[in-house]
Design a protein around this motif. Structure first.
Motif, PDB file in Angstrom:
ATOM      1  N   ARG A 118       0.902  -1.079   0.078  1.00 34.64           N
ATOM      2  CA  ARG A 118      -0.032   0.017   0.170  1.00 34.64           C
ATOM      3  C   ARG A 118       0.914   1.115  -0.065  1.00 34.64           C
ATOM      4  NH1 ARG A 118      -3.054  -3.427   3.250  1.00 34.64           N
ATOM      5  NH2 ARG A 118      -5.043  -4.012   2.686  1.00 34.64           N
ATOM      6  N   LYS A 144      -4.383 -12.553   1.566  1.00 38.73           N
ATOM      7  CA  LYS A 144      -5.110 -12.188   0.114  1.00 38.73           C
ATOM      8  C   LYS A 144      -4.084 -11.337  -0.735  1.00 38.73           C
ATOM      9  CE  LYS A 144      -8.378 -11.499  -3.011  1.00 38.73           C
ATOM     10  NZ  LYS A 144      -7.617 -10.844  -3.848  1.00 38.73           N
ATOM     11  N   LEU A 145      -3.114 -10.296  -0.034  1.00 39.40           N
ATOM     12  CA  LEU A 145      -2.276  -9.564  -0.735  1.00 39.40           C
ATOM     13  C   LEU A 145      -1.054 -10.411  -1.274  1.00 39.40           C
ATOM     14  CD1 LEU A 145      -2.269  -6.304   1.631  1.00 39.40           C
ATOM     15  CD2 LEU A 145      -3.104  -6.337  -0.824  1.00 39.40           C
ATOM     16  N   TYR A 194      -1.102 -13.758  -1.906  1.00 37.33           N
ATOM     17  CA  TYR A 194      -1.903 -14.558  -2.867  1.00 37.33           C
ATOM     18  C   TYR A 194      -1.758 -13.603  -4.383  1.00 37.33           C
ATOM     19  CZ  TYR A 194      -3.862 -17.420   0.607  1.00 37.33           C
ATOM     20  OH  TYR A 194      -3.894 -18.281   1.485  1.00 37.33           O
ATOM     21  N   ASP A 195      -2.171 -12.421  -4.402  1.00 37.53           N
ATOM     22  CA  ASP A 195      -2.251 -11.620  -5.695  1.00 37.53           C
ATOM     23  C   ASP A 195      -0.649 -11.359  -5.993  1.00 37.53           C
ATOM     24  OD1 ASP A 195      -4.901 -11.329  -5.172  1.00 37.53           O
ATOM     25  OD2 ASP A 195      -4.813  -9.409  -4.098  1.00 37.53           O
ATOM     26  N   LEU A 196       0.259 -11.141  -4.968  1.00 36.23           N
ATOM     27  CA  LEU A 196       1.488 -10.913  -5.418  1.00 36.23           C
ATOM     28  C   LEU A 196       2.117 -12.196  -6.021  1.00 36.23           C
ATOM     29  CD1 LEU A 196       4.445  -9.352  -5.005  1.00 36.23           C
ATOM     30  CD2 LEU A 196       4.534 -10.341  -3.061  1.00 36.23           C
ATOM     31  N   SER A 203       0.460 -14.611  -7.705  1.00 37.09           N
ATOM     32  CA  SER A 203       0.387 -14.764  -9.003  1.00 37.09           C
ATOM     33  C   SER A 203       0.656 -13.920 -10.000  1.00 37.09           C
ATOM     34  CB  SER A 203      -1.489 -14.414  -9.054  1.00 37.09           C
ATOM     35  OG  SER A 203      -2.013 -15.301  -8.094  1.00 37.09           O
ATOM     36  N   GLY A 204       1.018 -12.694  -9.677  1.00 38.90           N
ATOM     37  CA  GLY A 204       1.530 -11.660 -10.648  1.00 38.90           C
ATOM     38  C   GLY A 204       3.038 -11.958 -10.772  1.00 38.90           C
ATOM     39  N   TYR A 207       4.931 -15.124  -9.904  1.00 37.61           N
ATOM     40  CA  TYR A 207       5.152 -16.507 -10.142  1.00 37.61           C
ATOM     41  C   TYR A 207       6.064 -17.019 -11.548  1.00 37.61           C
ATOM     42  CZ  TYR A 207       5.552 -21.314  -8.611  1.00 37.61           C
ATOM     43  OH  TYR A 207       6.133 -22.350  -8.038  1.00 37.61           O
ATOM     44  N   PHE A 259      -0.668 -19.753  -3.084  1.00 37.28           N
ATOM     45  CA  PHE A 259      -1.657 -20.145  -3.640  1.00 37.28           C
ATOM     46  C   PHE A 259      -2.801 -20.726  -2.519  1.00 37.28           C
ATOM     47  CE2 PHE A 259       1.857 -19.721  -6.310  1.00 37.28           C
ATOM     48  CZ  PHE A 259       0.937 -18.937  -7.404  1.00 37.28           C
ATOM     49  N   ASN A 297      -2.895 -24.440 -10.684  1.00 36.72           N
ATOM     50  CA  ASN A 297      -2.168 -23.453 -11.272  1.00 36.72           C
ATOM     51  C   ASN A 297      -1.060 -24.368 -11.900  1.00 36.72           C
ATOM     52  OD1 ASN A 297       0.408 -21.674 -11.503  1.00 36.72           O
ATOM     53  ND2 ASN A 297      -0.958 -20.177 -10.600  1.00 36.72           N
TER      54      ASN A 297
END
Length: 975
Positions: free
Chosen positions: A123, A168-169, A171-173, A175-176, A178, A226, A232
């Motif tokens: 953030r 959650k943050l 997980y987003d990181l 995915s972006g 990996y 994940f 995935n």
């Protein structure tokens, strides 16, 4: 703090803070502490530790102060928090350059960037990850490595956050980035493999370092990034590719020397591959299902076939065995007894397991574990000869034990044997069958094979319960093997006595114990120290066993105790002495007073051992445990140990002495059993109570033992004890009662109750400050039944056994409540009657009846007004204590004790302690046990009748329920 002017000053103070001279160092540290909360201080520190021309020690210190400042002042809500403006400047400065030349400082910078990331990313610090990704792509080796190091620490820190929003943050990181992380790792891995075949050692090491760091990043992303990683493709592709990469890296080990930095890094990377698999299996067992088959094939081939020869190393084998074990034992892969109740995922995983673990595979694993991994190695045999005590410590779980190969193989064997015992039991029985009869002492390999098989039979004892006639095997095979005294046979003598120890609680006839004791006596005289130590261990297991019988053991007691004592003197290692002491303690505990004739030598030796073990607190704990059992065994004779015993208790329970951290719990237990077994108080025993006040202030988990000790002193010598310590003790109790739990309040009040019971005259005077609290609790109707019950027990003692003190207390409370004494007394009686059901102990219920009856005869209108309640309680008390004699049909008070009977002690019971005897003597003076409630009621009613006259008394009795009167008349028949 102005940056330009401050930098020079801060640099100077940091330089002084690196000084070895405390006169220079201390003022510098104080100054730095004052600056911690100054705006701009951390900007100055950043400038200093990023200036590579400055002294390394100064820069190192600047980094540490910066890192500590993040913990204390970075959060917005922290006192003296850094301003948002300064934090923004610092964040930008931290990731401007990744060019730190010093490894240790680079690591600290990476850690502190990760600390900031934990609080601000993404953030307040959205540019951190993109900057790191760009920096790891650069061609400059140093910048690339430092960026990768930082990337790893940031990923590791973010992965450790557990709040849902943070997860959650991450997980987003994951995915972006990996895909990039995979590409990065593959790139560095391929570079390393190229350098191995053609590059220099420096190039190999450099590329391997990057491979290791990028793999560390991938591990965190894969395991923690994940929710459903099996969905995935990139994740599963990476995991499936691990096995081929592992093969490549294992083959590389052939080309890299066994004793250099590259080899160390290579092995760390190989282990990291296995950690990825193990962590993923642990966190995502069902996502791991597609990897079960490949994992088992890979691990079994490298550990149990020739594939692994020349490339595997111990830590890798341990990891592979852990992988097999985790798959075998995994709860997620075990179907319910009713298959229909199992999930499809569980059934699929179970099916893969069953298809892999066929009879040939299981048989080969079992045979290889026993015949290869269980064999004593040359290194172990050498250690046995050169350092026998070190060998036994390693075998029984030394510091490095849990990381070594032997325990890992044994645990794997136990788990596989338990899971597939129907398949493997015949295999092991066949191996046993081939080893019947004695073994040629010249054939060392045969001796080691037999040792390994016996090890397996011991480990699988519970599984083999129905398949091995151990009693016959013991008589016909094992016992004769223990009698082979040849030096080369010592591994088998040790293994056989260990094996018997494993089976002793599983299947071993009681009738065979004397034969075993005979063998133990012989083995405790064995020429080999390892055999003697192992024999002591089996002796402990034998005396600890449920079926142990003292009468069978006593004929061997003197010999065993003497030999154990000799072993204790002979061994030199702290761990071994502790172990032998523990065995001695167990023997003393089991035979109790029977040990008295044989402990002289031990009693003389323990003071010397205590002195020698000044630096070994754990050994001193073992000595304390031994002393506890010695005191219990010696009983009143333990008084002879006081010159040694009391200083030991004094030191162990003194919270101002550093060793108390280790010794306190055992020291308190020793103090307690010393009091319980003391025939009389001594000035020295009384003096160590000075340690108690600080212990009560600690309010630790040892408080219950402290209360038992206080009670012990009251029973031992109430007058001397109370006169010496009651004032201080009362102050401690008053403080405790303000903050202690309900259970703690009861413990305090029980001490007071015991003091009143033992010393009705002195007790109330000494605990006078507590009694108003008790009185108030009764009047106000204390809501906790257990506390109310204890209040009534305390007040019952005062009322019954010290009437004059009760009157003065009533007068004092009347002033406090601003009431008339009679009115307050009436309120107390009313609450007592109302809460009688709170009292569950028969002793206290009878005490209440006696106490309230003691108010009679009385012409006091308030007492007469409560007469009905007093009679109700009295009749309840009669129901509690009166038993009917079936022969005469009359009632008698079952709580009366007319004379002291010495109960017969059975073999399984401990003899009464001196404190038990004191309690019995006290009971003979206690009104609860000397006054017949039946007669007491009769006498009080008769006296009341004489006081009021027949008519007045009859009017009083009419206030009592007719059913109660009828019951009372039944109980008083014959008077």
């Amino acid at each position: 703090m102005d940056l330009n002017s401050a930098s020079t000053v801060v640099l100077q103070v940091l330089t002084q803070a690196t000084s070895q001279d405390t006169a220079v160092l201390k003022p510098a540290e104080e100054q730095l502490k004052q600056w911690e909360t100054q705006p701009g201080f951390y900007s100055v520190l950043l400038n200093i530790f990023t200036n590579h021309t400055l002294d390394i020690n100064v820069r190192w210190l600047a980094v540490l102060y910066f890192k500590n400042g993040i913990d204390r002042y970075w959060r917005r809500v922290a006192p003296h928090a850094l301003s948002e403006e300064e934090k923004s400047t610092l964040r930008a400065g931290l990731i401007t350059n990744f060019n730190e030349p010093v490894n240790q400082i680079a690591t600290q910078i990476a850690v502190l960037i990760a600390k900031v990331a934990r609080l601000d990313c993404p953030r307040q610090w959205p540019e951190l990850i993109p900057t790191l990704i760009e920096s790891v792509k650069v061609q400059d080796d140093l910048r690339q490595h430092r960026a990768l190091l930082t990337f790893y620490h940031v990923t590791k820190t973010l992965a450790s956050k557990r709040l849902a929003a943070d997860r959650k943050l991450f997980y987003d990181l994951a995915s972006g980035i990996y895909n990039f992380a995979c590409s990065l790792w593959n790139h560095h891995t391929d570079t390393f493999l190229q350098h191995v075949s053609s590059g220099s050692e420096a190039a190999v090491l450099s590329s391997l370092e990057r491979t290791l760091l990028s793999l560390k990043v991938l591990r965190k992303l894969t395991v923690n990034g994940f929710v459903e990683p099996h969905k995935n493709m990139e994740v599963m592709g990476f995991l499936h590719g691990i096995f081929d990469r592992l093969k490549q890296f294992l083959e590389c080990s052939r080309n890299i020397g066994t004793d250099n930095i590259c080899r160390d890094r290579l092995e760390k990377t190989i282990i990291l591959f296995t950690k990825v698999l193990l962590d993923f299996l642990d966190q995502h067992p069902f996502s791991f299902t597609p990897l079960i088959q490949r994992s088992l094939e890979f691990s079994v081939s490298y550990v149990f076939t020739e594939v692994g020869e020349g490339v595997t190393f111990e830590r890798f084998i341990v990891q592979c065995m852990n992988l097999i074990k985790m798959i075998v034992k995994n709860y997620a892969y075990k179907p319910s007894k009713n298959f229909e109740d199992s999930s499809p995922e569980t059934l699929e995983a179970h099916k893969i397991k069953m298809a892999f673990f066929t009879y040939p595979t299981l048989t080969e694993i079992c045979r290889r574990l026993v015949s290869h991994y269980f064999l004593l190695t040359e290194e172990e045999l050498t250690m046995w000869e050169e350092d026998p005590e070190g060998f036994t410590v390693e075998e029984t779980g030394g510091d490095s034990w849990k990381y070594s190969l032997r325990p890992c193989t044994e645990v794997l064997f136990i788990d596989i044997f338990h899971e597939y015992n129907q398949t493997l039991t015949p295999v092991l029985l066949e191996m046993m069958q081939t080893l019947q009869g004695p073994t040629n002492v010249e054939d060392m390999n045969a001796l080691l094979i037999k040792d390994a098989v016996y090890n397996a039979v011991g480990l699988a004892a519970y599984e083999l319960f129905d398949s091995v006639d151990f009693d016959q095997w013991f008589k016909n095979q094992l016992l004769p093997e223990l009698q082979v005294i040849h030096n080369r046979y010592k591994p088998l003598r040790r293994r056989v006595i260990w094996l018997i120890g494993q089976w002793i609680s599983v299947k071993f006839k009681s009738d065979l114990r004397p034969m075993l004791y005979e063998a133990i006596c012989n083995l405790l005289q064995d020429q080999d120290l390892v055999v003697r130590i192992e024999t002591a261990t089996t002796l402990k297991l034998t005396v600890d066993d449920f079926e142990f019988r003292t009468d069978q053991f006593l004929p061997y007691l003197e010999t065993m105790f003497t030999l154990l004592f000799q072993l204790l003197q002979q061994v030199t290692e702290c761990d071994t002495k502790m172990h032998v002491l523990h065995v001695l303690s167990c023997v003393i505990e089991r035979v109790n007073i029977q040990i008295r004739p044989y402990v002289g030598c031990l009693v003389q030796y323990l003071p010397l051992l205590w002195k020698q073990s000044e630096e070994h607190n754990m050994l001193r704990c073992a000595i304390l445990t031994t002393l506890i059992h010695l005191v219990q065994g010696l009983g009143a004779d333990s008084k002879n140990l006081y010159p040694f015993l009391l200083p030991v208790i004094q030191l162990s329970t003194d919270v101002s002495q550093p060793p108390h951290v280790y010794l306190l719990e055992d020291g308190l237990e020793l103090w307690l059993v010393t009091l319980e077994n003391s025939p009389c108080v001594t000035p020295e025993l009384l003096r160590i109570f000075q340690n108690m006040s600080p212990l009560l202030e600690l309010s630790s988990e040892n408080l219950r033992t402290c209360f038992k000790i206080i009670n012990g002193y009251i029973f031992l010598s109430s007058t001397e004890f109370l006169q010496t310590y009651a004032v201080g003790l009362c102050q401690s109790f008053c403080e405790l009662l303000k903050e202690i739990t309900t259970e703690g309040q009861v413990q305090v009040l029980k001490v007071v109750e015991n003091a009143l019971k033992v010393n009705p005259v002195l007790g109330p005077q000494m605990f006078q400050p507590i009694l108003p609290c008790v009185f108030r609790g009764i009047i106000e109707g204390e809501r906790y039944p257990v506390v109310m019950s204890t209040y009534l027990g305390v007040m019952g003692r005062v009322l019954l056994q010290n009437t004059s003190f009760f009157s003065s207390l009533l007068n004092e409370m009347a002033h406090k409540f601003n009431q008339e004494m009679d009115q307050l007394l009436g309120n107390m009686i009313e609450m007592w009657v109302d809460r009688m059901d709170n009292i569950t102990q028969p002793e206290r219920r009878k005490l209440s009846a006696l106490a309230l009856l003691s108010l009679l005869p009385s012409d006091n209108s308030v007492i007469q007004d409560k007469f009905c309640g007093i009679i109700n309680i009295s009749v309840e008390g009669l129901h509690d204590v009166m038993t009917e004699d079936p022969e005469t049909g009359t009632y008698k008070d079952c709580m009366l004790m007319s004379h002291l009977e010495e109960p017969k002690v059975t073999e399984d019971e401990e003899p009464p302690t001196e404190q038990d005897k004191r309690k019995k003597m006290l009971a003979l003076k206690d009104p609860v046990h000397t006054v017949s409630l039946q007669q007491f009621i009769y006498e009080k009613l008769k006296a009341q009748q004489e006081l009021l006259g027949e008519q007045g008394f009859q009017s009083l009795m009419e206030t009592v329920d007719t059913e109660i009167v009828t019951q009372l008349q039944e109980f008083l028949q014959g008077f």
